[in-house]
Design a protein around this motif. Structure first.
Motif, PDB file in Angstrom:
ATOM      1  N   ILE A  76       4.025  -0.908  -0.796  1.00 40.74           N
ATOM      2  CA  ILE A  76       3.976  -0.394   0.576  1.00 40.74           C
ATOM      3  C   ILE A  76       2.585  -0.594   1.161  1.00 40.74           C
ATOM      4  O   ILE A  76       2.432  -1.086   2.270  1.00 40.74           O
ATOM      5  N   SER A  77       1.564  -0.214   0.410  1.00 37.13           N
ATOM      6  CA  SER A  77       0.181  -0.422   0.849  1.00 37.13           C
ATOM      7  C   SER A  77      -0.745  -0.344  -0.352  1.00 37.13           C
ATOM      8  O   SER A  77      -0.612   0.554  -1.190  1.00 37.13           O
ATOM      9  N   GLU A  78      -1.683  -1.273  -0.417  1.00 32.87           N
ATOM     10  CA  GLU A  78      -2.693  -1.262  -1.481  1.00 32.87           C
ATOM     11  C   GLU A  78      -3.780  -0.228  -1.215  1.00 32.87           C
ATOM     12  O   GLU A  78      -4.468   0.204  -2.131  1.00 32.87           O
ATOM     13  N   ASP A  79      -3.947   0.146   0.063  1.00 30.90           N
ATOM     14  CA  ASP A  79      -5.066   0.999   0.451  1.00 30.90           C
ATOM     15  C   ASP A  79      -4.674   2.396   0.901  1.00 30.90           C
ATOM     16  O   ASP A  79      -5.500   3.300   0.861  1.00 30.90           O
ATOM     17  N   GLU A  80      -3.469   2.565   1.368  1.00 27.61           N
ATOM     18  CA  GLU A  80      -3.062   3.846   1.942  1.00 27.61           C
ATOM     19  C   GLU A  80      -2.151   4.606   0.991  1.00 27.61           C
ATOM     20  O   GLU A  80      -1.406   4.010   0.219  1.00 27.61           O
ATOM     21  N   TRP A  81      -2.222   5.916   1.070  1.00 26.17           N
ATOM     22  CA  TRP A  81      -1.437   6.815   0.232  1.00 26.17           C
ATOM     23  C   TRP A  81      -0.270   7.380   1.036  1.00 26.17           C
ATOM     24  O   TRP A  81      -0.280   7.343   2.260  1.00 26.17           O
ATOM     25  N   LEU A  82       0.687   7.940   0.322  1.00 27.93           N
ATOM     26  CA  LEU A  82       1.818   8.628   0.925  1.00 27.93           C
ATOM     27  C   LEU A  82       1.715  10.114   0.577  1.00 27.93           C
ATOM     28  O   LEU A  82       1.314  10.465  -0.538  1.00 27.93           O
ATOM     29  N   SER A  83       2.098  10.968   1.509  1.00 28.39           N
ATOM     30  CA  SER A  83       2.200  12.381   1.177  1.00 28.39           C
ATOM     31  C   SER A  83       3.363  12.556   0.218  1.00 28.39           C
ATOM     32  O   SER A  83       4.243  11.679   0.109  1.00 28.39           O
ATOM     33  N   ARG A  84       3.401  13.684  -0.465  1.00 29.73           N
ATOM     34  CA  ARG A  84       4.508  13.948  -1.387  1.00 29.73           C
ATOM     35  C   ARG A  84       5.840  13.938  -0.635  1.00 29.73           C
ATOM     36  O   ARG A  84       6.832  13.381  -1.112  1.00 29.73           O
ATOM     37  N   ALA A  85       5.865  14.547   0.543  1.00 30.44           N
ATOM     38  CA  ALA A  85       7.108  14.611   1.323  1.00 30.44           C
ATOM     39  C   ALA A  85       7.584  13.218   1.718  1.00 30.44           C
ATOM     40  O   ALA A  85       8.780  12.911   1.643  1.00 30.44           O
ATOM     41  N   LEU A  86       6.656  12.344   2.131  1.00 31.78           N
ATOM     42  CA  LEU A  86       7.039  10.985   2.523  1.00 31.78           C
ATOM     43  C   LEU A  86       7.496  10.177   1.308  1.00 31.78           C
ATOM     44  O   LEU A  86       8.462   9.414   1.386  1.00 31.78           O
ATOM     45  N   ALA A  87       6.818  10.349   0.175  1.00 36.05           N
ATOM     46  CA  ALA A  87       7.233   9.659  -1.054  1.00 36.05           C
ATOM     47  C   ALA A  87       8.633  10.095  -1.466  1.00 36.05           C
ATOM     48  O   ALA A  87       9.443   9.279  -1.907  1.00 36.05           O
ATOM     49  N   THR A  88       8.928  11.381  -1.294  1.00 28.43           N
ATOM     50  CA  THR A  88      10.263  11.892  -1.622  1.00 28.43           C
ATOM     51  C   THR A  88      11.312  11.285  -0.707  1.00 28.43           C
ATOM     52  O   THR A  88      12.381  10.856  -1.166  1.00 28.43           O
ATOM     53  N   GLU A  89      11.020  11.223   0.596  1.00 34.89           N
ATOM     54  CA  GLU A  89      11.953  10.598   1.536  1.00 34.89           C
ATOM     55  C   GLU A  89      12.177   9.126   1.192  1.00 34.89           C
ATOM     56  O   GLU A  89      13.290   8.619   1.275  1.00 34.89           O
ATOM     57  N   LEU A  90      11.115   8.447   0.807  1.00 37.25           N
ATOM     58  CA  LEU A  90      11.209   7.035   0.431  1.00 37.25           C
ATOM     59  C   LEU A  90      12.080   6.874  -0.808  1.00 37.25           C
ATOM     60  O   LEU A  90      12.969   6.020  -0.855  1.00 37.25           O
ATOM     61  N   ARG A  91      11.839   7.696  -1.804  1.00 35.52           N
ATOM     62  CA  ARG A  91      12.635   7.638  -3.035  1.00 35.52           C
ATOM     63  C   ARG A  91      14.111   7.911  -2.766  1.00 35.52           C
ATOM     64  O   ARG A  91      14.995   7.284  -3.345  1.00 35.52           O
ATOM     65  N   ASN A  92      14.385   8.851  -1.865  1.00 32.40           N
ATOM     66  CA  ASN A  92      15.765   9.226  -1.560  1.00 32.40           C
ATOM     67  C   ASN A  92      16.457   8.245  -0.619  1.00 32.40           C
ATOM     68  O   ASN A  92      17.640   8.395  -0.325  1.00 32.40           O
ATOM     69  N   GLY A  93      15.719   7.263  -0.102  1.00 35.51           N
ATOM     70  CA  GLY A  93      16.294   6.286   0.815  1.00 35.51           C
ATOM     71  C   GLY A  93      16.441   6.801   2.238  1.00 35.51           C
ATOM     72  O   GLY A  93      17.132   6.200   3.053  1.00 35.51           O
ATOM     73  N   ASP A  94      15.761   7.909   2.554  1.00 37.05           N
ATOM     74  CA  ASP A  94      15.828   8.485   3.901  1.00 37.05           C
ATOM     75  C   ASP A  94      14.933   7.749   4.893  1.00 37.05           C
ATOM     76  O   ASP A  94      15.059   7.932   6.099  1.00 37.05           O
TER      77      ASP A  94
END
Length: 194
Positions: A76-94
């Motif tokens: 997704i990005s080499e330099d930027e992080w995801l919040s836990r909530a966004l990572a969860t949405e990404l994992r869930n396919g939301d």
């Protein structure tokens, strides 16, 4: 490899709180722990799903001792992080990976204290990514074997987040104070506008 970084609350010592308790110590035992920022622990997992699962396993500790839980997925990005909530949405396919970049917060990064010997060694090297470990490998392996986090030659402190919205593919500059570096965390829309 997906990275996880836990930033401790200012009123606790995160390494002590997580590694002195049997359940969290066992959950973290298989990982190579690093300390990229002041009062933090970071590690690498195999995927966003594994990162979110680990954060879920540690949830009791996260609610008590952690100010921020971050996930970094290189695809997704080499330099930027995801919040836990966004990572969860990404994992869930939301949410799709391409749709994660609009809402962000930018932390200022300040250097705090340096090891004079390590500073002399790194004087000839380029700055590099502030979130990567610069510790001596032999010393780091020994401390990892002892169940400790790897030491860092320079500590970085996250300061004053600036909430921003990416427009035209560009993020506004961090302007809350003069800092050495910045760290970008992608957020859900709900986190950006509570």
């Amino acid at each position: 490899m997906t990275r996880v970084c836990l930033i401790g609350d200012s009123d606790c010592n995160l390494q002590y709180e997580l590694l002195s308790r049997e359940t969290s110590r066992e959950a973290l035992a298989t990982y190579d722990l690093r300390r990229p920022f002041e009062n933090s622990i970071s590690l690498r997992t195999v995927s966003v799903g594994a990162a979110v699962s680990l954060l879920n396993d540690l949830n009791w500790y996260l609610t008590r001792f952690v100010d921020e839980a971050l996930v970094q997925e290189p695809s997704i990005s080499e330099d930027e992080w995801l919040s836990r909530a966004l990572a969860t949405e990404l994992r869930n396919g939301d949410v799709e990976p391409a749709d994660t970049a609009e809402f962000c917060k930018i932390y200022g990064l300040e250097r705090v204290g340096t090891d004079p010997d390590a500073e002399a060694e790194s004087a000839d090297e380029s700055e590099g990514d502030a979130t990567e470990s610069t510790a001596n490998d032999a010393e780091s392996d020994a401390s990892a074997d002892a169940g400790e986090t790897r030491p860092e030659t320079t500590s970085w402190r996250l300061v004053e987040p600036l909430y921003v919205r990416r427009t035209g593919g560009e993020l506004p500059a961090y302007d809350l104070r003069d800092v050495d570096e910045t760290l970008v965390v992608r957020l859900t829309e709900a986190e950006h506008s509570p």
